[in-house]
Scaffold this motif. Sequence first.
Motif, PDB file in Angstrom:
ATOM      1  N   LYS A   1      50.019 -35.279  71.622  1.00  0.00           N
ATOM      2  CA  LYS A   1      51.128 -34.421  72.085  1.00  0.00           C
ATOM      3  C   LYS A   1      52.456 -35.154  71.963  1.00  0.00           C
ATOM      4  O   LYS A   1      53.450 -34.592  71.486  1.00  0.00           O
ATOM      5  CB  LYS A   1      50.922 -34.019  73.545  1.00  0.00           C
ATOM      6  CG  LYS A   1      49.881 -32.979  73.773  1.00  0.00           C
ATOM      7  CD  LYS A   1      49.754 -32.694  75.271  1.00  0.00           C
ATOM      8  CE  LYS A   1      48.556 -31.858  75.576  1.00  0.00           C
ATOM      9  NZ  LYS A   1      48.389 -31.624  77.025  1.00  0.00           N
ATOM     10  N   ALA A   2      52.474 -36.403  72.391  1.00  0.00           N
ATOM     11  CA  ALA A   2      53.714 -37.186  72.324  1.00  0.00           C
ATOM     12  C   ALA A   2      54.157 -37.373  70.874  1.00  0.00           C
ATOM     13  O   ALA A   2      55.344 -37.228  70.549  1.00  0.00           O
ATOM     14  CB  ALA A   2      53.523 -38.538  73.007  1.00  0.00           C
ATOM     15  N   GLU A   3      53.217 -37.680  69.991  1.00  0.00           N
ATOM     16  CA  GLU A   3      53.555 -37.852  68.571  1.00  0.00           C
ATOM     17  C   GLU A   3      54.037 -36.535  67.968  1.00  0.00           C
ATOM     18  O   GLU A   3      54.987 -36.522  67.188  1.00  0.00           O
ATOM     19  CB  GLU A   3      52.339 -38.359  67.794  1.00  0.00           C
ATOM     20  CG  GLU A   3      51.993 -39.798  68.074  1.00  0.00           C
ATOM     21  CD  GLU A   3      50.721 -40.235  67.366  1.00  0.00           C
ATOM     22  OE1 GLU A   3      49.915 -39.364  66.953  1.00  0.00           O
ATOM     23  OE2 GLU A   3      50.530 -41.453  67.221  1.00  0.00           O
ATOM     24  N   ALA A   4      53.382 -35.438  68.318  1.00  0.00           N
ATOM     25  CA  ALA A   4      53.774 -34.130  67.787  1.00  0.00           C
ATOM     26  C   ALA A   4      55.208 -33.807  68.165  1.00  0.00           C
ATOM     27  O   ALA A   4      55.997 -33.349  67.332  1.00  0.00           O
ATOM     28  CB  ALA A   4      52.830 -33.048  68.306  1.00  0.00           C
ATOM     29  N   THR A   5      55.555 -34.065  69.402  1.00  0.00           N
ATOM     30  CA  THR A   5      56.909 -33.803  69.869  1.00  0.00           C
ATOM     31  C   THR A   5      57.912 -34.682  69.132  1.00  0.00           C
ATOM     32  O   THR A   5      58.955 -34.201  68.675  1.00  0.00           O
ATOM     33  CB  THR A   5      57.001 -34.044  71.389  1.00  0.00           C
ATOM     34  OG1 THR A   5      56.047 -33.190  72.042  1.00  0.00           O
ATOM     35  CG2 THR A   5      58.381 -33.757  71.920  1.00  0.00           C
ATOM     36  N   ARG A   6      57.584 -35.953  68.993  1.00  0.00           N
ATOM     37  CA  ARG A   6      58.481 -36.882  68.305  1.00  0.00           C
ATOM     38  C   ARG A   6      58.654 -36.492  66.833  1.00  0.00           C
ATOM     39  O   ARG A   6      59.768 -36.468  66.310  1.00  0.00           O
ATOM     40  CB  ARG A   6      57.957 -38.312  68.426  1.00  0.00           C
ATOM     41  CG  ARG A   6      58.949 -39.360  67.932  1.00  0.00           C
ATOM     42  CD  ARG A   6      58.450 -40.779  68.090  1.00  0.00           C
ATOM     43  NE  ARG A   6      57.400 -41.059  67.122  1.00  0.00           N
ATOM     44  CZ  ARG A   6      56.118 -41.295  67.421  1.00  0.00           C
ATOM     45  NH1 ARG A   6      55.722 -41.311  68.669  1.00  0.00           N
ATOM     46  NH2 ARG A   6      55.231 -41.541  66.479  1.00  0.00           N
ATOM     47  N   PHE A   7      57.561 -36.145  66.169  1.00  0.00           N
ATOM     48  CA  PHE A   7      57.638 -35.746  64.761  1.00  0.00           C
ATOM     49  C   PHE A   7      58.482 -34.486  64.592  1.00  0.00           C
ATOM     50  O   PHE A   7      59.277 -34.384  63.657  1.00  0.00           O
ATOM     51  CB  PHE A   7      56.246 -35.515  64.172  1.00  0.00           C
ATOM     52  CG  PHE A   7      55.486 -36.780  63.870  1.00  0.00           C
ATOM     53  CD1 PHE A   7      56.130 -37.932  63.463  1.00  0.00           C
ATOM     54  CD2 PHE A   7      54.111 -36.808  63.980  1.00  0.00           C
ATOM     55  CE1 PHE A   7      55.432 -39.093  63.169  1.00  0.00           C
ATOM     56  CE2 PHE A   7      53.390 -37.957  63.689  1.00  0.00           C
ATOM     57  CZ  PHE A   7      54.058 -39.098  63.289  1.00  0.00           C
ATOM     58  N   GLU A   8      58.305 -33.532  65.491  1.00  0.00           N
ATOM     59  CA  GLU A   8      59.090 -32.296  65.381  1.00  0.00           C
ATOM     60  C   GLU A   8      60.579 -32.590  65.564  1.00  0.00           C
ATOM     61  O   GLU A   8      61.419 -32.062  64.835  1.00  0.00           O
ATOM     62  CB  GLU A   8      58.626 -31.267  66.405  1.00  0.00           C
ATOM     63  CG  GLU A   8      59.311 -29.933  66.231  1.00  0.00           C
ATOM     64  CD  GLU A   8      58.789 -28.859  67.165  1.00  0.00           C
ATOM     65  OE1 GLU A   8      59.275 -27.717  67.045  1.00  0.00           O
ATOM     66  OE2 GLU A   8      57.929 -29.140  68.012  1.00  0.00           O
ATOM     67  N   GLN A   9      60.900 -33.440  66.509  1.00  0.00           N
ATOM     68  CA  GLN A   9      62.301 -33.810  66.730  1.00  0.00           C
ATOM     69  C   GLN A   9      62.883 -34.514  65.506  1.00  0.00           C
ATOM     70  O   GLN A   9      64.065 -34.379  65.222  1.00  0.00           O
ATOM     71  CB  GLN A   9      62.435 -34.708  67.959  1.00  0.00           C
ATOM     72  CG  GLN A   9      62.195 -33.986  69.256  1.00  0.00           C
ATOM     73  CD  GLN A   9      62.080 -34.922  70.447  1.00  0.00           C
ATOM     74  OE1 GLN A   9      61.951 -36.139  70.301  1.00  0.00           O
ATOM     75  NE2 GLN A   9      62.105 -34.350  71.639  1.00  0.00           N
ATOM     76  N   ASP A  10      62.052 -35.261  64.792  1.00  0.00           N
ATOM     77  CA  ASP A  10      62.501 -35.973  63.593  1.00  0.00           C
ATOM     78  C   ASP A  10      62.517 -35.076  62.350  1.00  0.00           C
ATOM     79  O   ASP A  10      62.852 -35.540  61.260  1.00  0.00           O
ATOM     80  CB  ASP A  10      61.591 -37.179  63.309  1.00  0.00           C
ATOM     81  CG  ASP A  10      61.729 -38.276  64.348  1.00  0.00           C
ATOM     82  OD1 ASP A  10      62.704 -38.246  65.126  1.00  0.00           O
ATOM     83  OD2 ASP A  10      60.844 -39.165  64.389  1.00  0.00           O
ATOM     84  N   GLY A  11      62.107 -33.813  62.517  1.00  0.00           N
ATOM     85  CA  GLY A  11      62.076 -32.894  61.379  1.00  0.00           C
ATOM     86  C   GLY A  11      60.838 -33.025  60.521  1.00  0.00           C
ATOM     87  O   GLY A  11      60.770 -32.462  59.433  1.00  0.00           O
ATOM     88  N   ARG A  12      59.851 -33.756  60.991  1.00  0.00           N
ATOM     89  CA  ARG A  12      58.604 -33.950  60.245  1.00  0.00           C
ATOM     90  C   ARG A  12      57.601 -32.887  60.700  1.00  0.00           C
ATOM     91  O   ARG A  12      56.666 -33.153  61.455  1.00  0.00           O
ATOM     92  CB  ARG A  12      58.096 -35.366  60.461  1.00  0.00           C
ATOM     93  CG  ARG A  12      59.087 -36.406  59.916  1.00  0.00           C
ATOM     94  CD  ARG A  12      58.774 -37.802  60.342  1.00  0.00           C
ATOM     95  NE  ARG A  12      57.449 -38.227  59.923  1.00  0.00           N
ATOM     96  CZ  ARG A  12      56.901 -39.385  60.290  1.00  0.00           C
ATOM     97  NH1 ARG A  12      57.580 -40.228  61.043  1.00  0.00           N
ATOM     98  NH2 ARG A  12      55.696 -39.716  59.877  1.00  0.00           N
ATOM     99  N   LEU A  13      57.822 -31.669  60.215  1.00  0.00           N
ATOM    100  CA  LEU A  13      57.080 -30.510  60.695  1.00  0.00           C
ATOM    101  C   LEU A  13      55.593 -30.571  60.361  1.00  0.00           C
ATOM    102  O   LEU A  13      54.752 -30.223  61.190  1.00  0.00           O
ATOM    103  CB  LEU A  13      57.691 -29.228  60.130  1.00  0.00           C
ATOM    104  CG  LEU A  13      59.168 -28.999  60.453  1.00  0.00           C
ATOM    105  CD1 LEU A  13      59.653 -27.697  59.826  1.00  0.00           C
ATOM    106  CD2 LEU A  13      59.409 -29.008  61.945  1.00  0.00           C
ATOM    107  N   ARG A  14      55.249 -30.985  59.150  1.00  0.00           N
ATOM    108  CA  ARG A  14      53.840 -31.043  58.751  1.00  0.00           C
ATOM    109  C   ARG A  14      53.070 -32.008  59.650  1.00  0.00           C
ATOM    110  O   ARG A  14      51.993 -31.702  60.141  1.00  0.00           O
ATOM    111  CB  ARG A  14      53.740 -31.458  57.276  1.00  0.00           C
ATOM    112  CG  ARG A  14      52.353 -31.764  56.757  1.00  0.00           C
ATOM    113  CD  ARG A  14      51.359 -30.652  56.778  1.00  0.00           C
ATOM    114  NE  ARG A  14      51.827 -29.415  56.236  1.00  0.00           N
ATOM    115  CZ  ARG A  14      51.201 -28.258  56.424  1.00  0.00           C
ATOM    116  NH1 ARG A  14      50.091 -28.194  57.113  1.00  0.00           N
ATOM    117  NH2 ARG A  14      51.676 -27.147  55.914  1.00  0.00           N
ATOM    118  N   GLU A  15      53.637 -33.198  59.889  1.00  0.00           N
ATOM    119  CA  GLU A  15      52.970 -34.183  60.735  1.00  0.00           C
ATOM    120  C   GLU A  15      52.842 -33.676  62.168  1.00  0.00           C
ATOM    121  O   GLU A  15      51.815 -33.878  62.817  1.00  0.00           O
ATOM    122  CB  GLU A  15      53.718 -35.517  60.728  1.00  0.00           C
ATOM    123  CG  GLU A  15      53.669 -36.243  59.407  1.00  0.00           C
ATOM    124  CD  GLU A  15      54.862 -35.944  58.519  1.00  0.00           C
ATOM    125  OE1 GLU A  15      55.473 -34.861  58.643  1.00  0.00           O
ATOM    126  OE2 GLU A  15      55.183 -36.799  57.674  1.00  0.00           O
TER     127      GLU A  15
END
Length: 146
Positions: A50-64
């Motif tokens: 969950k934490a990684e998903a949130t961080r990736f989304e904030q970074d614009g890394r939607l696929r990850e």
Amino acid sequence: MTRPFRSQLLLGILAFALSACATIPGQPPTEEMLAATPEGALQLAARKSKAEATRFEQDGRLRESLERWKIVLTIEPSNAEARKKEKELGAKIQEEAQRHIMAGKELLQRQKKDAAQHELLAALRLDPSNREVLDQLYKSEEQLGE
């Protein structure tokens, strides 16, 4: 032993035994404590995903981000937040991929091969199984060569 002494001794032993059973409210389980059991390890993995998903989304890394939410859903199939995020990100990825495809097609028409391929590769990163992107990349090579 006298009778009163024995009674006091038994009461003391009973009080000691009961106090040993009492629990003291403590801190939430640490990562080490969670990892010690299979259920805890899964809970820990879901929390980290969950934490990684949130961080990736904030970074614009939607696929990850989407992939991490899928991991959460695998561990916790009834997780409403993860289900919602999976749908939102899936739609957002499709929208972004289409935007890149359209930009790539436009650039191909203007004979700007490198820029077109850049856009098409951006779409492919978002949606690796998109057949239209692969076809457009092939056409860019076929039409414009090197």
